[in-house]
Enzyme design. Structure first.
Site, PDB file in Angstrom:
ATOM      1  N   CYS A 119       0.817  -1.219   0.000  1.00 41.90           N
ATOM      2  CA  CYS A 119       0.000   0.000   0.000  1.00 41.90           C
ATOM      3  C   CYS A 119       0.853   1.273   0.000  1.00 41.90           C
ATOM      4  O   CYS A 119       0.339   2.361  -0.225  1.00 41.90           O
ATOM      5  CB  CYS A 119      -0.943   0.009   1.192  1.00 41.90           C
ATOM      6  SG  CYS A 119      -2.099  -1.356   1.143  1.00 41.90           S
ATOM      7  N   HIS A 261      -3.108   7.310   2.320  1.00 39.50           N
ATOM      8  CA  HIS A 261      -3.530   6.009   1.801  1.00 39.50           C
ATOM      9  C   HIS A 261      -4.901   5.702   2.418  1.00 39.50           C
ATOM     10  O   HIS A 261      -5.090   5.816   3.632  1.00 39.50           O
ATOM     11  CB  HIS A 261      -2.499   4.957   2.198  1.00 39.50           C
ATOM     12  CG  HIS A 261      -2.989   3.561   2.053  1.00 39.50           C
ATOM     13  ND1 HIS A 261      -3.545   3.094   0.876  1.00 39.50           N
ATOM     14  CD2 HIS A 261      -3.043   2.520   2.944  1.00 39.50           C
ATOM     15  CE1 HIS A 261      -3.899   1.835   1.045  1.00 39.50           C
ATOM     16  NE2 HIS A 261      -3.610   1.465   2.281  1.00 39.50           N
ATOM     17  N   ASN A 291     -10.098   0.019   0.253  1.00 45.33           N
ATOM     18  CA  ASN A 291      -8.642   0.112   0.150  1.00 45.33           C
ATOM     19  C   ASN A 291      -8.181  -0.566  -1.149  1.00 45.33           C
ATOM     20  O   ASN A 291      -8.234  -1.790  -1.267  1.00 45.33           O
ATOM     21  CB  ASN A 291      -8.042  -0.582   1.383  1.00 45.33           C
ATOM     22  CG  ASN A 291      -6.527  -0.606   1.374  1.00 45.33           C
ATOM     23  OD1 ASN A 291      -5.892  -0.345   0.354  1.00 45.33           O
ATOM     24  ND2 ASN A 291      -5.944  -0.952   2.510  1.00 45.33           N
TER      25      ASN A 291
HETATM   26  O1  UT7 Z   1      -3.244  -0.888   3.871  1.00 42.03           O
HETATM   27  C1  UT7 Z   1      -3.281  -1.352   5.156  1.00 42.03           C
HETATM   28  C2  UT7 Z   1      -4.326  -2.428   5.192  1.00 42.03           C
HETATM   29  N1  UT7 Z   1      -4.813  -2.801   6.479  1.00 42.03           N
HETATM   30  C3  UT7 Z   1      -5.477  -1.965   7.320  1.00 42.03           C
HETATM   31  O2  UT7 Z   1      -5.638  -0.806   7.083  1.00 42.03           O
HETATM   32  C4  UT7 Z   1      -6.052  -2.614   8.560  1.00 42.03           C
HETATM   33  C5  UT7 Z   1      -6.155  -1.662   9.720  1.00 42.03           C
HETATM   34  N2  UT7 Z   1      -7.074  -2.207  10.697  1.00 42.03           N
HETATM   35  C6  UT7 Z   1      -8.411  -1.990  10.614  1.00 42.03           C
HETATM   36  O3  UT7 Z   1      -8.868  -1.300   9.723  1.00 42.03           O
HETATM   37  C7  UT7 Z   1      -9.284  -2.579  11.684  1.00 42.03           C
HETATM   38  O4  UT7 Z   1      -8.476  -3.227  12.641  1.00 42.03           O
HETATM   39  C8  UT7 Z   1     -10.365  -3.567  11.155  1.00 42.03           C
HETATM   40  C9  UT7 Z   1     -11.419  -2.815  10.363  1.00 42.03           C
HETATM   41  C10 UT7 Z   1      -9.733  -4.633  10.294  1.00 42.03           C
HETATM   42  C11 UT7 Z   1     -11.073  -4.247  12.344  1.00 42.03           C
HETATM   43  O5  UT7 Z   1     -11.640  -3.252  13.172  1.00 42.03           O
HETATM   44  P1  UT7 Z   1     -11.374  -3.265  14.741  1.00 42.03           P
HETATM   45  O6  UT7 Z   1     -12.140  -2.149  15.318  1.00 42.03           O
HETATM   46  O7  UT7 Z   1      -9.877  -3.268  14.959  1.00 42.03           O
HETATM   47  O8  UT7 Z   1     -12.011  -4.618  15.157  1.00 42.03           O
HETATM   48  P2  UT7 Z   1     -11.342  -5.815  15.986  1.00 42.03           P
HETATM   49  O9  UT7 Z   1     -10.439  -6.615  15.137  1.00 42.03           O
HETATM   50  O10 UT7 Z   1     -10.820  -5.267  17.278  1.00 42.03           O
HETATM   51  O11 UT7 Z   1     -12.623  -6.689  16.323  1.00 42.03           O
HETATM   52  C12 UT7 Z   1     -13.656  -6.215  17.198  1.00 42.03           C
HETATM   53  C13 UT7 Z   1     -14.779  -7.222  17.164  1.00 42.03           C
HETATM   54  C14 UT7 Z   1     -14.321  -8.668  17.335  1.00 42.03           C
HETATM   55  O12 UT7 Z   1     -15.334  -9.347  18.039  1.00 42.03           O
HETATM   56  P3  UT7 Z   1     -15.161  -9.653  19.610  1.00 42.03           P
HETATM   57  O13 UT7 Z   1     -13.931 -10.488  19.712  1.00 42.03           O
HETATM   58  O14 UT7 Z   1     -15.023  -8.315  20.255  1.00 42.03           O
HETATM   59  O15 UT7 Z   1     -16.433 -10.363  19.933  1.00 42.03           O
HETATM   60  C15 UT7 Z   1     -14.265  -9.185  15.934  1.00 42.03           C
HETATM   61  O16 UT7 Z   1     -14.465 -10.581  15.854  1.00 42.03           O
HETATM   62  O17 UT7 Z   1     -15.423  -7.167  15.879  1.00 42.03           O
HETATM   63  C16 UT7 Z   1     -15.455  -8.480  15.310  1.00 42.03           C
HETATM   64  N3  UT7 Z   1     -15.338  -8.317  13.873  1.00 42.03           N
HETATM   65  C17 UT7 Z   1     -16.415  -8.121  13.101  1.00 42.03           C
HETATM   66  N4  UT7 Z   1     -17.729  -8.055  13.383  1.00 42.03           N
HETATM   67  C18 UT7 Z   1     -18.560  -7.833  12.350  1.00 42.03           C
HETATM   68  C19 UT7 Z   1     -14.217  -8.296  13.108  1.00 42.03           C
HETATM   69  N5  UT7 Z   1     -14.558  -8.095  11.822  1.00 42.03           N
HETATM   70  C20 UT7 Z   1     -15.906  -7.992  11.797  1.00 42.03           C
HETATM   71  C21 UT7 Z   1     -16.838  -7.776  10.763  1.00 42.03           C
HETATM   72  N6  UT7 Z   1     -18.150  -7.696  11.093  1.00 42.03           N
HETATM   73  N7  UT7 Z   1     -16.467  -7.632   9.477  1.00 42.03           N
END
Ligand code: UT7
Length: 335
Positions: A119, A261, A291
């Site tokens: 990226c 980005h 993205n």
């Molecule tokens: O170019 C670089 C590319 N990568 C990035 O930019 C990634 C950067 N990171 C992010 O954008 C975020 O970390 C994500 C959008 C991927 C995830 O968001 P988050 O607020 O960090 O969520 P999390 O991983 O802390 O998960 C929170 C909860 C979890 O459930 P529990 O364990 O709290 O019950 C996940 O299982 O949300 C759950 N979860 C979802 N729920 C519904 C994770 N993905 C999803 C989903 N829908 N798609």
């Protein structure tokens, strides 16, 4: 070749172009294949929909269309281009896809090659191209960012499949003897943290002949530790931009546009807040495209130029960040 005093060779931005695939995949569509919802995706990422390449679209085709747009805006004939750099992690051909774009454009006097920095790829390619121009080696360059991550997304992983889409963007930049619009840059990588985001080759093996195995030429799906990538971005990106502005004797209030980005709206908001740059100055099209990896920066810039948001001489600070880990920033004026 530029015939001039090397100390005075600057960079001018002459044109931009972009391409997005026709197919639209909405959050509602994704919620039919994994346990998620439109509300969750919008709140956590700012993304509503993304574009997915069909069988007739590819990095070469998207990159070509984007480059064509940049050539037209610059009013250059393709034969006057000296260098074509294609930033991509998803080439049509692992031996290089840039030469095929060169051929399609009819840029018969250019040298063309690929560059991979995920990226951050477009930023790394822009700075690489600028070095060739500043040393007088080449005069005109096309810098393309194009990616088709949809081919490598695990469509069963709700933690990553919601984020990515396909697209391309390109800039036409030129060596200039009487002015310079690319003020400064920083590029960084940290391979120690490389395991947070990968698109790696599979370990699958097959036997050629008794006891001699080879690794199949196959890639795994994207794997990502979202939380760690998030923390990395909100910590490193404001730092690298802040240091660059100080180095170039600018303050964040001098900036017309923050061009990040497009990874996650919450990352964009957090970086803007930390730099004290108001929301209106933070460019975003995440909602429509998600993205698109190496394409996000030139795609965002091209849209903003074509809809007359970004104007001639506007001061822009840009930052790319992602797998590697890799990140960096550049400060430039459009024009
Ligand atoms: O170019 C670089 C590319 N990568 C990035 O930019 C990634 C950067 N990171 C992010 O954008 C975020 O970390 C994500 C959008 C991927 C995830 O968001 P988050 O607020 O960090 O969520 P999390 O991983 O802390 O998960 C929170 C909860 C979890 O459930 P529990 O364990 O709290 O019950 C996940 O299982 O949300 C759950 N979860 C979802 N729920 C519904 C994770 N993905 C999803 C989903 N829908 N798609």
């Amino acid at each position: 070749m530029l015939d001039t005093n090397l100390d005075k060779v600057g960079i001018a931005f002459r044109g931009s172009g972009s391409y997005i695939p026709e197919q639209i995949l909405t959050n509602a569509d994704i919620s039919k294949i994994v346990d998620t919802s439109d509300k969750w995706i919008k709140t956590r990422t700012g993304i509503s929909e993304r574009r997915i390449s069909d069988k007739n679209e590819s990095v070469c085709q998207m990159g070509y269309e984007a480059a064509l747009g940049a050539l037209e805006m610059a009013d250059w004939s393709s034969e006057t281009v000296d260098l074509i750099l294609l930033a991509t992690s998803t080439p049509n051909d692992l031996f290089g896809s840039a030469p095929s774009i060169q051929a399609k454009l009819g840029a018969k006097n250019a040298v063309a090659f690929d560059l991979t920095a995920a990226c951050s790829g477009f930023l790394f390619a822009l700075i690489t191209a600028a070095q060739y121009l500043r040393t007088g080696t080449f005069k005109r360059a096309l810098v393309i960012g194009a990616d088709q991550l949809s081919s490598f997304v695990n469509w069963g992983d709700r933690g990553s499949c919601i984020l990515f889409g396909d697209g391309a963007g390109a800039l036409a930049i030129e060596a200039c003897s009487d002015s310079n619009n690319l003020y400064g840059f920083t590029l960084k990588t940290d391979g120690y943290r490389g395991g947070f985001l990968n698109l790696s080759i599979s370990d699958d093996q097959e036997e050629i002949i008794d006891n001699i195995n080879y690794k199949k030429g196959k890639y795994r799906n994207i794997t990502m530790n979202g939380q760690e990538v998030y923390k990395f971005a909100v910590r490193e990106v404001p730092l690298v931009i802040d240091n660059l502005l100080k180095q170039e004797n600018y303050k964040s209030c001098d900036i017309d546009w923050l061009l990040l980005h497009q990874a996650n709206q919450r990352i964009l908001d957090a970086v803007g807040d930390r730099l004290d740059i108001s929301k209106e100055k933070v460019l975003t099209n995440l909602s429509n495209y998600g993205n698109t990896s190496a394409a996000t920066i030139p795609l965002m810039l091209d849209e903003s130029i074509r809809n007359k948001k970004v104007k001639q001489n506007d001061l822009i600070v840009t930052s790319g960040f992602g797998a590697g880990l890799s990140w960096g920033a550049a400060l430039f004026r459009w024009g």
